[in-house]
Design a protein around this motif. Structure first.
Motif, PDB file in Angstrom:
ATOM      1  N   GLY A   1     -33.540  12.533  10.746  1.00  0.00           N
ATOM      2  CA  GLY A   1     -32.742  11.716  11.663  1.00  0.00           C
ATOM      3  C   GLY A   1     -31.602  11.091  10.900  1.00  0.00           C
ATOM      4  N   GLU A   2     -30.519  10.777  11.601  1.00  0.00           N
ATOM      5  CA  GLU A   2     -29.345  10.219  10.930  1.00  0.00           C
ATOM      6  C   GLU A   2     -28.846   8.967  11.629  1.00  0.00           C
ATOM      7  OE1 GLU A   2     -26.282  10.190  12.558  1.00  0.00           O
ATOM      8  OE2 GLU A   2     -26.978  11.319  14.291  1.00  0.00           O
ATOM      9  N   GLY A   3     -28.104   8.178  10.874  1.00  0.00           N
ATOM     10  CA  GLY A   3     -27.461   6.970  11.406  1.00  0.00           C
ATOM     11  C   GLY A   3     -26.315   6.584  10.488  1.00  0.00           C
ATOM     12  N   ILE A   4     -25.463   5.707  10.982  1.00  0.00           N
ATOM     13  CA  ILE A   4     -24.279   5.314  10.218  1.00  0.00           C
ATOM     14  C   ILE A   4     -24.209   3.787  10.138  1.00  0.00           C
ATOM     15  CG2 ILE A   4     -21.771   5.467  10.024  1.00  0.00           C
ATOM     16  CD1 ILE A   4     -23.093   8.182   9.831  1.00  0.00           C
ATOM     17  N   LYS A   5     -23.950   3.300   8.951  1.00  0.00           N
ATOM     18  CA  LYS A   5     -23.652   1.870   8.749  1.00  0.00           C
ATOM     19  C   LYS A   5     -22.134   1.755   8.666  1.00  0.00           C
ATOM     20  CE  LYS A   5     -24.214  -1.725   5.193  1.00  0.00           C
ATOM     21  NZ  LYS A   5     -24.105  -2.924   5.970  1.00  0.00           N
ATOM     22  N   TYR A   6     -21.530   1.129   9.706  1.00  0.00           N
ATOM     23  CA  TYR A   6     -20.076   1.096   9.799  1.00  0.00           C
ATOM     24  C   TYR A   6     -19.450  -0.132   9.151  1.00  0.00           C
ATOM     25  CZ  TYR A   6     -20.317   4.974  13.120  1.00  0.00           C
ATOM     26  OH  TYR A   6     -20.537   6.182  13.703  1.00  0.00           O
ATOM     27  N   SER A   7     -20.163  -1.237   9.113  1.00  0.00           N
ATOM     28  CA  SER A   7     -19.550  -2.480   8.630  1.00  0.00           C
ATOM     29  C   SER A   7     -20.464  -3.189   7.647  1.00  0.00           C
ATOM     30  CB  SER A   7     -19.244  -3.415   9.803  1.00  0.00           C
ATOM     31  OG  SER A   7     -20.436  -3.902  10.377  1.00  0.00           O
ATOM     32  N   LEU A   8     -19.857  -4.075   6.858  1.00  0.00           N
ATOM     33  CA  LEU A   8     -20.634  -4.846   5.880  1.00  0.00           C
ATOM     34  C   LEU A   8     -21.591  -5.791   6.573  1.00  0.00           C
ATOM     35  CD1 LEU A   8     -17.837  -5.759   3.302  1.00  0.00           C
ATOM     36  CD2 LEU A   8     -19.503  -3.913   3.169  1.00  0.00           C
ATOM     37  N   GLN A   9     -21.260  -6.193   7.819  1.00  0.00           N
ATOM     38  CA  GLN A   9     -22.104  -7.144   8.532  1.00  0.00           C
ATOM     39  C   GLN A   9     -23.411  -6.521   9.008  1.00  0.00           C
ATOM     40  OE1 GLN A   9     -18.687  -6.902   9.120  1.00  0.00           O
ATOM     41  NE2 GLN A   9     -18.433  -8.659   7.754  1.00  0.00           N
ATOM     42  N   GLU A  10     -23.430  -5.207   9.197  1.00  0.00           N
ATOM     43  CA  GLU A  10     -24.655  -4.545   9.657  1.00  0.00           C
ATOM     44  C   GLU A  10     -25.721  -4.584   8.568  1.00  0.00           C
ATOM     45  OE1 GLU A  10     -24.217  -0.863  12.394  1.00  0.00           O
ATOM     46  OE2 GLU A  10     -22.443  -0.823  11.101  1.00  0.00           O
ATOM     47  N   ASP A  11     -26.930  -4.877   8.970  1.00  0.00           N
ATOM     48  CA  ASP A  11     -28.050  -4.883   8.032  1.00  0.00           C
ATOM     49  C   ASP A  11     -28.536  -3.455   7.824  1.00  0.00           C
ATOM     50  OD1 ASP A  11     -30.933  -4.974   7.181  1.00  0.00           O
ATOM     51  OD2 ASP A  11     -30.491  -7.110   7.142  1.00  0.00           O
ATOM     52  N   ILE A  12     -28.629  -3.043   6.563  1.00  0.00           N
ATOM     53  CA  ILE A  12     -29.033  -1.675   6.245  1.00  0.00           C
ATOM     54  C   ILE A  12     -30.397  -1.347   6.819  1.00  0.00           C
ATOM     55  CG2 ILE A  12     -30.016  -2.348   4.019  1.00  0.00           C
ATOM     56  CD1 ILE A  12     -28.164   0.939   4.588  1.00  0.00           C
TER      57      ILE A  12
END
Length: 593
Positions: free
Chosen positions: A374-385
């Motif tokens: 499965g895949e996902g993207i972290k777009y911003s620094l504010q998003e929690d990994i």
């Protein structure tokens, strides 16, 4: 008579005040001493009354007295002097005696023994000097601030730090005025404010440059100073250079960052790498998670050594495909995570396809290599990994359910089997609905993960019927109004069954709403148009077509052309018009009549 009586009272009052008292004229002639003054200076009033200071006292003392009196007369207010009498410290309050016009008529003085106070002050000063010596000898920087974050004091280490940077004045200033980096200084003050509000000590590490421009790591602790009433008046801080310790830790970390079994980075390395990659220059950050299929079967049948070989084989595939642009980690027993800097969804899906293809081509003697991805993207620094990882994990979980050899898929199979045993639905019906739904999904250009989820919805869309009485489900004639209301509850029952697994929350919502209608006349929520989840709209069309074209206990099948006409007739009322068009185009091109 009355004035004489008052005069006696005043004289008696002055004579009995328990401190030495004197009164002199403005010309320094002696008017009055009380007995405490006589005892202190061993002099009698009768012997000096009417004389000047120069006539009554040694010349040097008289000169001092005259100077003090003249200063008091000049200022016309209380004048305080300290001195030593009989080896004791005393404090003399000299003040003018003024008439009604404010003119001085005489000078008076009261002498207070302050020896005990001076001794206490000396002891306090001694203790302060000892404490100051200790604090200055500490190799860490120590400082304290008031509640406005202004510096009140500091030790020598702290002072030297700023002196080397050209800052001489620190007392009364804030970090904004003395620290070279404005943004960092602002963070310090925001941190101070938080500490003083929460009244909780705070520990943090901070990277700075020393006087030589070399980056060092500081360990910091700030502690609020609270009085007996619970009010915060400031804080105390301590900073120490822990660069050498950190270097040692880094060396130890390097020795322990590799997973021994697979040769990949381990979980600890992952924690460090996400800190390193949490910068704008690496965004968007692609996250791929994998769960090895069949590991338990291999472990149970061939032994754990062969299971280890399976994990090494999968690890080899991941490392080969992802090098050099990605980082591969062993996340857990049979789970892996890949981090790819500057990677969007399409690139992630491309990597997934390469891994899947490589697994199919790999030579593993007991079974085909297989890993659910499965895949996902972290777009911003504010998003929690970790929030991103949880979402990716849900996608992996859904794909695992589609793998026949996975443990989770057996749960789905057992539910579907329950339907078949009660003659409610057939496996063929589920497979047809799944096939139709996936064809529609491909025409709508859904992503791989969305197609996986759509297949799950199709497989489980009628799972709630296991909670409906067989007499209603298998009734050959038309249902009564009451029976139909009971039948409609199967969507809610299916929702509750599937929603018991938090990873399938979206699947559960689609199962709940697959009988909603485009015009809002469906059930159970009466949703309208695009309020209905897309996958639920797809299942509604695929399921309705299969029901129309296959025999049921309560109806006979109709032909494909007639079913297509019915779909078109209900387009815009029961069905999403776009989905009807996609599906009918597919039927005309793929399925013969």
């Amino acid at each position: 008579m009355e004035e004489k009586y008052l005069g006696e009272i005043y004289k008696s009052f002055l004579s009995n005040i328990p401190w030495p008292v004197w009164i002199e004229g403005i010309d320094t002639t002696i008017i009055f001493f009380n007995r405490y003054y006589e005892d202190m200076y061993n002099i009698k009033l009768e012997s000096v009354k009417g004389k000047t200071n120069k006539e009554a006292f040694p010349l040097e003392k008289a000169k001092i007295y005259d100077e003090q009196i003249n200063e008091c007369l000049r200022k016309r207010k209380t004048y305080v002097v300290e001195g030593i009498v009989n080896d004791n410290c005393v404090e003399c309050f000299i003040f003018p005696i003024l008439d009604n016009d404010g003119e001085p008529k005489a000078i008076a003085g009261i002498i207070i023994d302050i020896n005990d106070r001076k001794l206490r002050e000396a002891e306090i000063e001694k203790q302060k000097n000892i404490l100051r010596t200790i604090i200055d000898a500490v190799p860490e920087s120590i400082f304290y601030k008031d509640k406005e974050s202004r510096f009140l004091g500091f030790n020598k280490k702290f002072e030297d730090f700023y002196k080397k940077r050209g800052v001489e004045e620190i007392i009364g200033k804030t970090d904004l005025e003395i620290y070279g980096n404005y943004n960092e200084a602002k963070k310090f003050i925001d941190q101070d404010n938080k500490i003083m509000v929460t009244k909780k000590a705070t520990y943090f590490e901070h990277r700075i440059q020393n006087e030589n421009g070399r980056e060092i790591i500081e360990e910091n602790v700030k502690i609020p100073v609270v009085d007996k009433d619970g009010q915060v008046w400031g804080l105390v801080g301590l900073s120490r250079d822990i660069t050498e310790r950190k270097i040692l830790e880094e060396r130890l970390r390097y020795l322990s960052e590799i997973d021994i079994l697979t040769g990949l980075y381990n979980r600890y390395s992952f924690e460090e790498k996400i800190k390193e990659l949490n910068h704008e220059q690496y965004l968007p950050l692609g996250i791929i998670m994998g769960d090895v299929n069949g590991l338990k079967i291999v472990n149970d049948t061939l032994g754990h050594l062969e299971g280890d070989n399976l994990l090494r084989s999968i690890a080899g595939v991941l490392k080969e495909i992802c090098h050099p642009n990605g980082y591969v980690f062993r996340w857990g027993g049979d789970e892996f995570i890949i981090l790819i800097p500057n990677c969007d969804e399409s690139k992630c899906e491309k990597v997934i396809r390469k891994i899947t293809k490589k697994c199919e081509q790999s030579d593993y003697k007991f079974m085909q290599l297989s890993i659910a991805l499965g895949e996902g993207i972290k777009y911003s620094l504010q998003e929690d990994i970790y929030d991103c990882i949880n979402k990716v994990e849900e996608k992996v979980y859904r794909q695992k359910l589609l793998e026949k050899k996975s443990i989770r898929s057996s749960i789905m199979d057992s539910l579907k089997k329950s339907l078949e045993e009660k003659n409610m639905e057939t496996n063929e019906h589920t497979e047809r609905v799944t096939k139709y739904a996936l064809e529609i999904g491909k025409k709508l250009r859904l992503k791989i993960s969305e197609l996986d989820e759509l297949a799950l919805v199709a497989s489980l869309h009628d799972i709630g019927k296991i909670g409906v009485n067989e007499d209603i489900l298998l009734k050959p004639g038309k249902l009564t109004k009451e029976e139909f209301e009971i039948m409609k509850t199967h969507t809610e029952k299916g929702y509750r069954i599937i929603n018991a697994s938090s990873e399938l929350g979206n699947v559960a919502k689609c199962v709940l709403t697959h009988h909603e209608k485009w015009d809002g006349n469906g059930y159970p929520l009466g949703l309208v148009g695009e309020e209905i989840p897309l996958m639920a709209r797809i299942i509604n069309v695929a399921d309705s077509y299969d029901v129309m074209t296959n025999d049921r206990v309560y109806k006979k099948a109709i032909g494909k052309e007639e079913a297509i006409k019915e779909l078109k007739r209900c387009s815009g009322t029961q069905f999403d018009p776009q989905i009807v068009k996609c599906f009918t185009d597919y039927l005309k091109n793929k399925i013969p009549y």
